[in-house]
Design a protein around this motif. Structure first.
Motif, PDB file in Angstrom:
ATOM      1  N   GLY A 276      -8.508  -1.287 -39.057  1.00 32.59           N
ATOM      2  CA  GLY A 276      -8.068  -0.513 -40.212  1.00 32.59           C
ATOM      3  C   GLY A 276      -9.132   0.385 -40.806  1.00 32.59           C
ATOM      4  O   GLY A 276      -8.850   1.135 -41.738  1.00 32.59           O
ATOM      5  N   TYR A 277     -10.374   0.319 -40.305  1.00 27.70           N
ATOM      6  CA  TYR A 277     -11.433   1.203 -40.792  1.00 27.70           C
ATOM      7  C   TYR A 277     -11.020   2.647 -40.545  1.00 27.70           C
ATOM      8  O   TYR A 277     -10.582   3.018 -39.451  1.00 27.70           O
ATOM      9  CB  TYR A 277     -12.748   0.866 -40.081  1.00 27.70           C
ATOM     10  N   ALA A 278     -11.159   3.485 -41.564  1.00 30.77           N
ATOM     11  CA  ALA A 278     -10.578   4.828 -41.523  1.00 30.77           C
ATOM     12  C   ALA A 278     -11.261   5.764 -40.540  1.00 30.77           C
ATOM     13  O   ALA A 278     -10.658   6.732 -40.082  1.00 30.77           O
ATOM     14  CB  ALA A 278     -10.599   5.435 -42.924  1.00 30.77           C
ATOM     15  N   TYR A 279     -12.521   5.507 -40.204  1.00 31.85           N
ATOM     16  CA  TYR A 279     -13.275   6.431 -39.361  1.00 31.85           C
ATOM     17  C   TYR A 279     -13.424   5.857 -37.955  1.00 31.85           C
ATOM     18  O   TYR A 279     -13.750   4.690 -37.787  1.00 31.85           O
ATOM     19  CB  TYR A 279     -14.652   6.709 -39.971  1.00 31.85           C
ATOM     20  N   ARG A 280     -13.192   6.697 -36.964  1.00 34.02           N
ATOM     21  CA  ARG A 280     -13.361   6.319 -35.570  1.00 34.02           C
ATOM     22  C   ARG A 280     -13.302   7.577 -34.719  1.00 34.02           C
ATOM     23  O   ARG A 280     -12.731   8.585 -35.135  1.00 34.02           O
ATOM     24  CB  ARG A 280     -12.287   5.339 -35.116  1.00 34.02           C
ATOM     25  N   PRO A 281     -13.864   7.543 -33.522  1.00 35.79           N
ATOM     26  CA  PRO A 281     -13.737   8.714 -32.646  1.00 35.79           C
ATOM     27  C   PRO A 281     -12.286   8.912 -32.219  1.00 35.79           C
ATOM     28  O   PRO A 281     -11.447   8.004 -32.337  1.00 35.79           O
ATOM     29  CB  PRO A 281     -14.615   8.350 -31.442  1.00 35.79           C
ATOM     30  N   ASP A 282     -11.988  10.084 -31.694  1.00 37.43           N
ATOM     31  CA  ASP A 282     -10.657  10.336 -31.135  1.00 37.43           C
ATOM     32  C   ASP A 282     -10.582   9.885 -29.682  1.00 37.43           C
ATOM     33  O   ASP A 282      -9.561   9.352 -29.245  1.00 37.43           O
ATOM     34  CB  ASP A 282     -10.327  11.831 -31.219  1.00 37.43           C
ATOM     35  N   PHE A 283     -11.661  10.101 -28.932  1.00 38.09           N
ATOM     36  CA  PHE A 283     -11.673   9.780 -27.512  1.00 38.09           C
ATOM     37  C   PHE A 283     -13.015   9.204 -27.105  1.00 38.09           C
ATOM     38  O   PHE A 283     -14.024   9.378 -27.794  1.00 38.09           O
ATOM     39  CB  PHE A 283     -11.415  11.046 -26.661  1.00 38.09           C
ATOM     40  N   PHE A 284     -12.998   8.528 -25.961  1.00 42.24           N
ATOM     41  CA  PHE A 284     -14.226   8.171 -25.264  1.00 42.24           C
ATOM     42  C   PHE A 284     -14.238   8.935 -23.945  1.00 42.24           C
ATOM     43  O   PHE A 284     -13.217   8.990 -23.242  1.00 42.24           O
ATOM     44  CB  PHE A 284     -14.308   6.675 -24.971  1.00 42.24           C
ATOM     45  N   ALA A 285     -15.366   9.512 -23.618  1.00 41.30           N
ATOM     46  CA  ALA A 285     -15.574  10.073 -22.287  1.00 41.30           C
ATOM     47  C   ALA A 285     -16.365   9.049 -21.487  1.00 41.30           C
ATOM     48  O   ALA A 285     -17.482   8.691 -21.874  1.00 41.30           O
ATOM     49  CB  ALA A 285     -16.324  11.395 -22.353  1.00 41.30           C
ATOM     50  N   GLU A 286     -15.788   8.561 -20.416  1.00 47.06           N
ATOM     51  CA  GLU A 286     -16.496   7.636 -19.535  1.00 47.06           C
ATOM     52  C   GLU A 286     -17.086   8.440 -18.376  1.00 47.06           C
ATOM     53  O   GLU A 286     -16.364   9.086 -17.608  1.00 47.06           O
ATOM     54  CB  GLU A 286     -15.554   6.561 -18.982  1.00 47.06           C
ATOM     55  N   VAL A 287     -18.399   8.422 -18.262  1.00 43.89           N
ATOM     56  CA  VAL A 287     -19.103   9.106 -17.181  1.00 43.89           C
ATOM     57  C   VAL A 287     -19.500   8.021 -16.183  1.00 43.89           C
ATOM     58  O   VAL A 287     -20.343   7.183 -16.481  1.00 43.89           O
ATOM     59  CB  VAL A 287     -20.331   9.857 -17.726  1.00 43.89           C
ATOM     60  N   TRP A 288     -18.876   8.044 -15.000  1.00 46.70           N
ATOM     61  CA  TRP A 288     -18.995   6.873 -14.132  1.00 46.70           C
ATOM     62  C   TRP A 288     -19.188   7.236 -12.668  1.00 46.70           C
ATOM     63  O   TRP A 288     -18.932   8.356 -12.236  1.00 46.70           O
ATOM     64  CB  TRP A 288     -17.774   5.968 -14.276  1.00 46.70           C
TER      65      TRP A 288
END
Length: 454
Positions: free
Chosen positions: A172-184
């Motif tokens: 429920g924390y209001a702040y978070r990224p929109d996406f993760f980029a996985e470099v693999w």
């Protein structure tokens, strides 16, 4: 008219990019202004420090793209979202509402179309946010591939990943990224970059404030050591006159790497994901005997590193199968907390059984997936999203590890054309083996399959 729209979607053009010291200074001013307002109200906000311009070699001042590639990136970004009303498998078709939103001018820049400029104010907010996601992911891929030419880049919804490991209270924390980029790279630790994206129709100044806000969203996720997570923040400007301009900054960091350990080794992506139970909050480093109070947000520490890599990879795979319209296979790659039941409610893709749902040969490659019919300028058109048939066979069999090894091996071998004359419309094929295509509706054959090359 409709044929002209389809041609425009496939026409390569340029996207203007701003990432320089002037942008850094403008965002710092916006941050100071917002912090001052918050201080007057007795509040404060943690932000990612050290945002700077991208190296010129990674993006430069423009990037060549076709609008159809942008809509492909947006469609995949929406594939696991809960924004639509279709219980999971309908969301990615929402990208098609922007089929007439962008004008691609050859040897010039992409800009908003007359139709896109005339929409209602409330809808403009949605338009700028969603199209901003498409442009941001398209540019993030190019920047990260130039930074890591020997690796593959996958994107995944941060919210869906977070739900797999953090309690409902911390989610429920209001702040978070929109996406993760996985470099693999197969068999090696991944590196994950939090990404925050947004957009506006108001010119450069709103982008400065938006990037200042994005700095708080990427700061909410720490991967590894305190304040060492690299990230990217984007604000895409959609002016009424002039080119679409993507404003982008990044933060360096020494971490974001997802290593295994003897106690918690890296796992095969084929194995089911386990429910995480990560303690909420970000833990600052201990100073002497003093244990500082944790900060709000999400922190992946060494003991959870292997789990996090496993969930990120499995969730990215689920996004691919959702894009192809296979609910049962999508559910297999998600945990219950991530919403696997939403996809179990759907019908398994016919290609994983005895009868195929939708199959087409596009740019010489057979694909399986799902299709959608709608009206564009009063003409019925059909859109198709899917995965290369041989790759889909691996995914439907639960062989995600083999799928990832195969798409890594095929890097740089996929067709780069954006128009298939046999199909009769724009086609976008990504390095992960997915395809998005559209054309004027043709009469169906009596058989359940169709080869678009006939």
């Amino acid at each position: 008219m409709t044929k002209g729209v389809l041609r425009d979607l496939a026409r390569p053009s340029n996207v203007a990019v701003q990432s320089d010291s002037a942008l850094v200074g403008s965002v710092e001013v916006a941050v100071a202004k917002d912090d001052k307002k918050r201080a007057e109200k007795g509040t404060s906000l943690r932000r990612k420090s050290g945002l700077e311009a991208l190296p010129r070699a990674e993006l430069g001042q423009s990037v060549e793209l076709a609008p159809w590639h942008v809509l492909h990136d947006l469609a995949q970004a929406l594939s696991l979202s809960r924004q639509g009303a279709g219980r999971g498998l309908a969301e990615h078709w929402g990208s098609l509402k922007y089929s007439q939103a962008l004008d691609a001018v050859a040897d010039s820049y992409i800009q908003l179309s007359a139709e896109a400029k005339g929409i209602a104010r409330d809808y403009k907010r949605l338009q700028s946010r969603e199209l901003g996601q498409g442009f941001a992911l398209a540019l993030a891929r190019q920047a990260l591939l130039r930074r890591y030419p020997d690796r593959f880049v996958s994107f995944v919804s941060a919210d869906v990943v977070i739900r797999a490991g953090w309690s409902k209270g911390s989610v429920g924390y209001a702040y978070r990224p929109d996406f993760f980029a996985e470099v693999w790279k197969p068999g090696e630790p991944s590196r994950v970059f939090p990404i925050a994206t947004t957009g506006n129709h108001g010119g450069p100044k709103p982008s400065y404030s938006q990037l200042a806000a994005c700095s708080a969203h990427v700061e909410a996720m720490h991967i590894g050591a305190w304040n060492e997570t690299p990230c990217l923040v984007f604000s895409t400007e959609f002016p009424s006159e002039g080119p679409v301009t993507v404003h982008v900054l990044h933060a360096r960091g020494e971490d974001g790497w997802l290593y295994g350990s003897p106690e918690h080794p890296l796992r095969s992506v084929n194995s089911p994901a386990e429910k995480g139970n990560i303690v909420p909050g970000i833990r600052p480093p201990t100073r002497g005997d003093r244990v500082p109070q944790s900060e709000p947000g999400f922190h992946v520490q060494s003991e959870d590193s292997a789990w996090f890599q496993h969930v990120v990879a499995r969730t990215a795979t689920a996004g691919t199968t959702a894009f192809a319209g296979d609910g049962a296979t999508t559910a297999r790659y998600l945990t219950t907390d991530q919403g696997s039941r939403r996809y179990d409610a759907g019908v398994a893709h016919a290609a994983s059984g005895s009868v195929q749902d939708a199959t087409y040969r596009l740019l010489g490659i057979p694909f399986v997936g799902t299709d959608h019919v709608f009206r564009l300028n009063n003409k019925r058109v059909e859109a198709f999203s899917g995965v290369a048939a041989d790759l889909f066979a691996l995914l439907s069999a639960g062989k995600a590890e083999e799928y990832r090894s195969e798409i890594y091996a095929r890097r740089g071998t996929w067709p780069g054309q954006t128009w298939d004359p046999n199909w009769g419309g724009p086609v976008s094929i990504q390095e992960d083996g997915t395809v998005l295509a559209m054309r004027l509706l043709r009469l169906r054959k009596s058989t359940s399959t169709e080869d678009a090359s006939t």
